[in-house]
Write an enzyme that holds these catalytic residues in place. Structure first.
Site, short mmCIF file in Angstrom:
data_model
loop_
_atom_site.label_atom_id
_atom_site.label_comp_id
_atom_site.label_asym_id
_atom_site.label_seq_id
_atom_site.Cartn_x
_atom_site.Cartn_y
_atom_site.Cartn_z
N GLN A 163 0.84 -1.19 0.00
CA GLN A 163 0.00 0.00 0.00
C GLN A 163 0.88 1.25 0.00
O GLN A 163 1.77 1.39 0.83
CB GLN A 163 -0.92 0.02 1.23
CG GLN A 163 -2.12 -0.90 1.13
CD GLN A 163 -1.78 -2.36 1.27
OE1 GLN A 163 -0.98 -2.73 2.11
NE2 GLN A 163 -2.38 -3.19 0.44
N ASP A 207 -6.86 -0.87 -7.77
CA ASP A 207 -7.66 -0.23 -6.72
C ASP A 207 -7.19 1.19 -6.43
O ASP A 207 -7.10 1.60 -5.27
CB ASP A 207 -7.58 -1.04 -5.41
CG ASP A 207 -8.19 -2.43 -5.55
OD1 ASP A 207 -8.75 -2.73 -6.61
OD2 ASP A 207 -8.07 -3.21 -4.59
N ARG A 267 -14.05 -2.89 -9.12
CA ARG A 267 -14.34 -4.19 -8.54
C ARG A 267 -15.18 -3.98 -7.28
O ARG A 267 -15.12 -2.94 -6.63
CB ARG A 267 -13.06 -4.96 -8.21
CG ARG A 267 -12.28 -4.46 -7.01
CD ARG A 267 -11.10 -5.38 -6.75
NE ARG A 267 -10.28 -4.95 -5.64
CZ ARG A 267 -10.43 -5.39 -4.38
NH1 ARG A 267 -11.41 -6.21 -4.09
NH2 ARG A 267 -9.62 -4.96 -3.42
#
Length: 351
Positions: A163, A207, A267
């Site tokens: 991340q 994402d 998603r």
């Protein structure tokens, strides 16, 4: 012959004078007049005028301001601030983490343009918030003309070092104009609240716009980076809405999506994941299915993954996910204006 030449020269001079007068008339129009024109660019003077403050703190990395650090300028603003304060960040790369705490609302970070003013840090973490270059947790926030970047190297997929958030937007009534967001994975953590992004650039692979915000992205450029670490396609959005009672969702209006490799529009991150792409150019980087629920174990009956009047090669509906929706004019109406985020009640300006 001389007389004809003189007449022609006079006519040309008069024509040029008329053009100049027209240009002067246009550029001297009041900002309020320009703001209603859909082709108008929202600029820094217009925003400054709308929030109505003369209080400015200057940040200059070369020492020609009150502070050299953005965070130092933020720290100088008192707790419980209730009046707009402009923090003018002059051109330069400010390599630091910046945090605006909950106790300091009404801050306007004004850069010199996203190609000239940048806030940059390099950090990966198993905790999205901990990795963020910029954390905004105070309501009534504006940013203009700033690049936010997390330039941490791309980590190993599915590990704790994966991340690398550029911006954590975690408050209500936040607006970003002409800003840029750079990272590879999890670029923009649009965590919660009503947010407005106008003419911004957002870059990432998997994402890279995620969270549970109620956000309108108007005329934004979304650039996809191909992620070679994984066999699955990346996804632009991962909206997390767990219940019907939540009032959240991402709406992308009149922008464009392009880049390298294949990617999904979004998603499912929750049972009621809500994302709409409307009147957006979709390049061939969008895979045929358009949407995926690859990591979501629940059913698809409550997912709201939708498109409305999109165009470009990526808007071809052949092979689209069975649960995805193509909205009618009536169905789209409530999503494709600033009313979706109650904008007229709090935005300083919009188009």
């Amino acid at each position: 012959m001389a007389s004809q030449y003189s007449s022609s020269l006079h006519a040309s001079t008069m024509f040029m004078a008329l053009i100049i007068l027209c240009m002067i008339s246009f550029f001297c129009l009041p900002y309020d007049t320009l703001a209603i024109d859909a082709q108008t660019v929202i600029d820094s003077p217009l925003l400054t005028k709308k929030i109505g403050t003369n209080r400015t703190i200057k940040v200059d990395i070369n020492g020609n301001g009150e502070f050299k650090s953005v965070q130092a300028a933020i720290d100088s603003i008192p707790e419980g601030n209730s009046n707009w304060v402009i923090v003018h960040i002059r051109k330069g790369i400010y390599r630091e983490k910046v945090h605006i705490p909950k106790s300091k609302p009404y801050i306007f970070l004004r850069g010199n343009g996203r190609g000239r003013t940048a806030i940059v840090w390099s950090e990966s973490s198993e905790d999205n918030v901990a990795s963020a270059t910029f954390k905004g947790e105070a309501h009534n926030f504006i940013a203009f003309g700033i690049s936010f970047k997390n330039d941490a190297p791309t980590g190993i997929a599915y590990t704790s070092q994966n991340q690398s958030v550029a911006v954590f937007a975690a408050a209500d009534k936040m607006a970003f104009y002409h800003c840029a967001f750079y990272s590879t994975h999890n670029t923009l953590f649009d965590y919660k609240g009503r947010h407005y992004y106008d003419s911004c650039y957002i870059q990432g692979s998997i994402d890279f716009i995620f969270g549970r915000g109620r956000s309108l992205f108007r005329s934004c450029e979304i650039f996809v980076i191909d992620d070679k670490r994984v066999s699955i396609h990346g996804s632009i959005t991962a909206h997390n809405r767990e219940s019907e009672k939540e009032d959240s969702g991402f709406v992308f209006l009149k922008g464009r999506v392009y880049g390298i490799g294949g990617v999904y529009l979004g998603r499912a991150k929750g049972a009621y994941s809500t994302v709409l792409f409307a009147k957006t150019y979709l390049s061939k980087t969008i895979v045929a299915a358009g949407w995926t629920n690859w990591s979501y174990a629940g059913g698809t009956e409550n997912l709201f993954h939708a498109e409305y009047k999109c165009h470009g090669p990526g808007s071809d509906l052949n092979g689209r996910a069975s649960w995805s929706k193509q909205l009618t004019d009536k169905e789209a109406a409530s999503f494709i204006s600033v009313e979706y985020i109650d904008g007229p009640k709090w935005l300083p300006v919009w188009l």
